[in-house]
Scaffold this motif. Sequence first.
Motif, PDB file in Angstrom:
ATOM      1  N   SER A 155       0.847  -1.201   0.000  1.00  0.00           N
ATOM      2  CA  SER A 155       0.000   0.000   0.000  1.00  0.00           C
ATOM      3  C   SER A 155       0.886   1.256   0.000  1.00  0.00           C
ATOM      4  N   HIS A 156       1.394   1.658   1.156  1.00  0.00           N
ATOM      5  CA  HIS A 156       2.347   2.777   1.213  1.00  0.00           C
ATOM      6  C   HIS A 156       3.690   2.319   0.651  1.00  0.00           C
ATOM      7  N   ILE A 185       2.384   7.599  -1.569  1.00  0.00           N
ATOM      8  CA  ILE A 185       2.312   6.194  -1.966  1.00  0.00           C
ATOM      9  C   ILE A 185       3.561   5.894  -2.778  1.00  0.00           C
ATOM     10  N   ASP A 186       4.441   5.106  -2.185  1.00  0.00           N
ATOM     11  CA  ASP A 186       5.800   4.930  -2.699  1.00  0.00           C
ATOM     12  C   ASP A 186       5.852   3.727  -3.645  1.00  0.00           C
ATOM     13  N   THR A 187       5.499   3.993  -4.891  1.00  0.00           N
ATOM     14  CA  THR A 187       5.442   2.888  -5.851  1.00  0.00           C
ATOM     15  C   THR A 187       6.839   2.336  -6.171  1.00  0.00           C
ATOM     16  N   ASN A 188       7.882   3.128  -5.918  1.00  0.00           N
ATOM     17  CA  ASN A 188       9.244   2.605  -6.129  1.00  0.00           C
ATOM     18  C   ASN A 188       9.623   1.558  -5.093  1.00  0.00           C
ATOM     19  N   ASN A 189       8.916   1.554  -3.976  1.00  0.00           N
ATOM     20  CA  ASN A 189       9.156   0.540  -2.941  1.00  0.00           C
ATOM     21  C   ASN A 189       7.939  -0.375  -2.772  1.00  0.00           C
ATOM     22  N   GLY A 190       7.268  -0.641  -3.895  1.00  0.00           N
ATOM     23  CA  GLY A 190       6.193  -1.634  -3.887  1.00  0.00           C
ATOM     24  C   GLY A 190       4.829  -1.109  -3.473  1.00  0.00           C
ATOM     25  N   GLY A 191       4.670   0.215  -3.357  1.00  0.00           N
ATOM     26  CA  GLY A 191       3.387   0.767  -2.933  1.00  0.00           C
ATOM     27  C   GLY A 191       2.308   0.670  -4.004  1.00  0.00           C
ATOM     28  N   SER A 192       1.059   0.857  -3.586  1.00  0.00           N
ATOM     29  CA  SER A 192      -0.073   0.714  -4.494  1.00  0.00           C
ATOM     30  C   SER A 192      -1.238   1.567  -4.006  1.00  0.00           C
ATOM     31  N   LYS A 256      -6.609  21.111 -14.273  1.00  0.00           N
ATOM     32  CA  LYS A 256      -8.023  21.181 -13.877  1.00  0.00           C
ATOM     33  C   LYS A 256      -8.147  21.139 -12.352  1.00  0.00           C
ATOM     34  N   GLY A 257      -7.322  20.350 -11.710  1.00  0.00           N
ATOM     35  CA  GLY A 257      -7.305  20.312 -10.244  1.00  0.00           C
ATOM     36  C   GLY A 257      -8.453  19.518  -9.644  1.00  0.00           C
ATOM     37  N   LEU A 258      -8.447  19.434  -8.327  1.00  0.00           N
ATOM     38  CA  LEU A 258      -9.426  18.613  -7.609  1.00  0.00           C
ATOM     39  C   LEU A 258     -10.572  19.441  -7.036  1.00  0.00           C
ATOM     40  N   GLY A 259     -10.449  20.743  -7.130  1.00  0.00           N
ATOM     41  CA  GLY A 259     -11.524  21.592  -6.618  1.00  0.00           C
ATOM     42  C   GLY A 259     -11.278  22.049  -5.192  1.00  0.00           C
ATOM     43  N   GLU A 260     -12.071  23.013  -4.782  1.00  0.00           N
ATOM     44  CA  GLU A 260     -11.901  23.695  -3.496  1.00  0.00           C
ATOM     45  C   GLU A 260     -11.989  22.733  -2.306  1.00  0.00           C
ATOM     46  N   GLN A 261     -12.846  21.740  -2.425  1.00  0.00           N
ATOM     47  CA  GLN A 261     -13.135  20.863  -1.276  1.00  0.00           C
ATOM     48  C   GLN A 261     -11.889  20.168  -0.732  1.00  0.00           C
ATOM     49  N   TRP A 262     -10.914  19.914  -1.579  1.00  0.00           N
ATOM     50  CA  TRP A 262      -9.764  19.101  -1.156  1.00  0.00           C
ATOM     51  C   TRP A 262      -8.475  19.915  -1.025  1.00  0.00           C
ATOM     52  N   LYS A 263      -8.616  21.235  -1.108  1.00  0.00           N
ATOM     53  CA  LYS A 263      -7.431  22.113  -1.058  1.00  0.00           C
ATOM     54  C   LYS A 263      -6.616  21.944   0.231  1.00  0.00           C
ATOM     55  N   SER A 264      -7.316  21.765   1.341  1.00  0.00           N
ATOM     56  CA  SER A 264      -6.600  21.753   2.630  1.00  0.00           C
ATOM     57  C   SER A 264      -5.747  20.499   2.810  1.00  0.00           C
ATOM     58  N   TRP A 265      -5.907  19.505   1.938  1.00  0.00           N
ATOM     59  CA  TRP A 265      -5.123  18.262   2.053  1.00  0.00           C
ATOM     60  C   TRP A 265      -3.749  18.398   1.403  1.00  0.00           C
ATOM     61  N   HIS A 266      -3.575  19.450   0.628  1.00  0.00           N
ATOM     62  CA  HIS A 266      -2.300  19.742  -0.042  1.00  0.00           C
ATOM     63  C   HIS A 266      -1.239  20.100   0.998  1.00  0.00           C
ATOM     64  N   TRP A 267      -0.037  19.582   0.846  1.00  0.00           N
ATOM     65  CA  TRP A 267       1.076  19.996   1.714  1.00  0.00           C
ATOM     66  C   TRP A 267       2.357  19.961   0.914  1.00  0.00           C
ATOM     67  N   ASN A 268       3.436  20.419   1.536  1.00  0.00           N
ATOM     68  CA  ASN A 268       4.667  20.633   0.766  1.00  0.00           C
ATOM     69  C   ASN A 268       5.203  19.367   0.102  1.00  0.00           C
ATOM     70  N   PHE A 269       5.060  18.245   0.786  1.00  0.00           N
ATOM     71  CA  PHE A 269       5.644  17.009   0.262  1.00  0.00           C
ATOM     72  C   PHE A 269       4.727  16.367  -0.783  1.00  0.00           C
ATOM     73  N   ILE A 270       3.466  16.192  -0.442  1.00  0.00           N
ATOM     74  CA  ILE A 270       2.514  15.672  -1.426  1.00  0.00           C
ATOM     75  C   ILE A 270       1.550  16.808  -1.764  1.00  0.00           C
ATOM     76  N   LYS A 277      -1.129  13.212  -9.920  1.00  0.00           N
ATOM     77  CA  LYS A 277      -0.283  12.322 -10.743  1.00  0.00           C
ATOM     78  C   LYS A 277      -0.273  10.901 -10.183  1.00  0.00           C
ATOM     79  N   THR A 278      -0.222  10.792  -8.860  1.00  0.00           N
ATOM     80  CA  THR A 278      -0.275   9.463  -8.245  1.00  0.00           C
ATOM     81  C   THR A 278      -1.563   8.745  -8.639  1.00  0.00           C
ATOM     82  N   LEU A 279      -2.670   9.467  -8.556  1.00  0.00           N
ATOM     83  CA  LEU A 279      -3.975   8.862  -8.882  1.00  0.00           C
ATOM     84  C   LEU A 279      -4.087   8.559 -10.372  1.00  0.00           C
ATOM     85  N   TYR A 280      -3.552   9.479 -11.186  1.00  0.00           N
ATOM     86  CA  TYR A 280      -3.647   9.300 -12.646  1.00  0.00           C
ATOM     87  C   TYR A 280      -2.908   8.039 -13.079  1.00  0.00           C
TER      88      TYR A 280
END
Length: 285
Positions: A155-156, A185-192, A256-270, A277-280
């Motif tokens: 997963s992670h 989600i660290d796909t380089n270390n087997g994440g999904s 296009k972005g995810l919209g206003e509802q999810w803005k607060s989940w954004h942080w410097n690292f992710i 891009k991870t979801l795409y």
Amino acid sequence: MKLQLFTTLALLLAVAPLQADRFKEVQVQDTKLTENLYMLTGAGGNMATIIAGDKVLLVDSQYAELADKIKAKLGELGATSGVTTLVNTHLHGDHVGGNSQLAAGVDIIAHHNVLSRLTQDSQFPRNGLPTITFKEQLKLRLGGQTIRLDYLPPSHTDGDIVVWFEEANVVHFGDLLFEGRFPFIDTNNGGSVKGYIDNTRQLMGMLNQQTRVIPGHGQLTDKAGVQRSLDMMQATLAIVQGYKAAGMTEQQAVEKGLGEQWKSWHWNFITEERWIKTLYRADVN
Ligand SMILES: [Zn+2]
């Protein structure tokens, strides 16, 4: 203060090589959960500890540069010895960086994939490598508590465990929970991505209203907090899948972005861009 720590963490995760003076201002702080169980924060992944006199269990070890501050905090909480058992939730440097300084010569427990991957890292101190590994589940007893280590499918990374403190009704999620922010989600270390959402859903079914949840990053939370994270992942995945179905490129989806509802989940690292891009790129069907 929280914001400041948070910014520090993001820098630590994002910038290499790490500089010792980045840790100068960091304080290791405790949150008491039961008589001898604590959540500890500093920089990097949240830790948990059980202090039972000369028996001390620690979950994760943050960074080598913080080892002295972590030791001092354990002493302040009543430890009469150093760490006697260290558990690593997974292999990332902000969770295993202090292994060598805090637990050389004592039991270091992790999933087998953590040992495999850390062994391949020639920079990682040999005396900080896990000494006891398992594949599915391991139970320990310490300080009157049953500590159950459960492996979950990739997963992670591909070596994540969650740590249950059964009698206390407390669980350390490792990086299966980034509380209030987009997860890494660290796909380089087997994440999904699919594995991450599936595991979150499965873990939800194991929590009750009183369970306290220590996230790998963020504030101590509970079942409702895990549900918020699950809702966010499902909703944002649906948004990005919709963009793909409409024929948008990855770059168009980012714009296009995810919209206003999810803005607060954004942080410097992710950032929102990185999460899109991870979801795409996720193989979730
Ligand atoms: Zn991690």
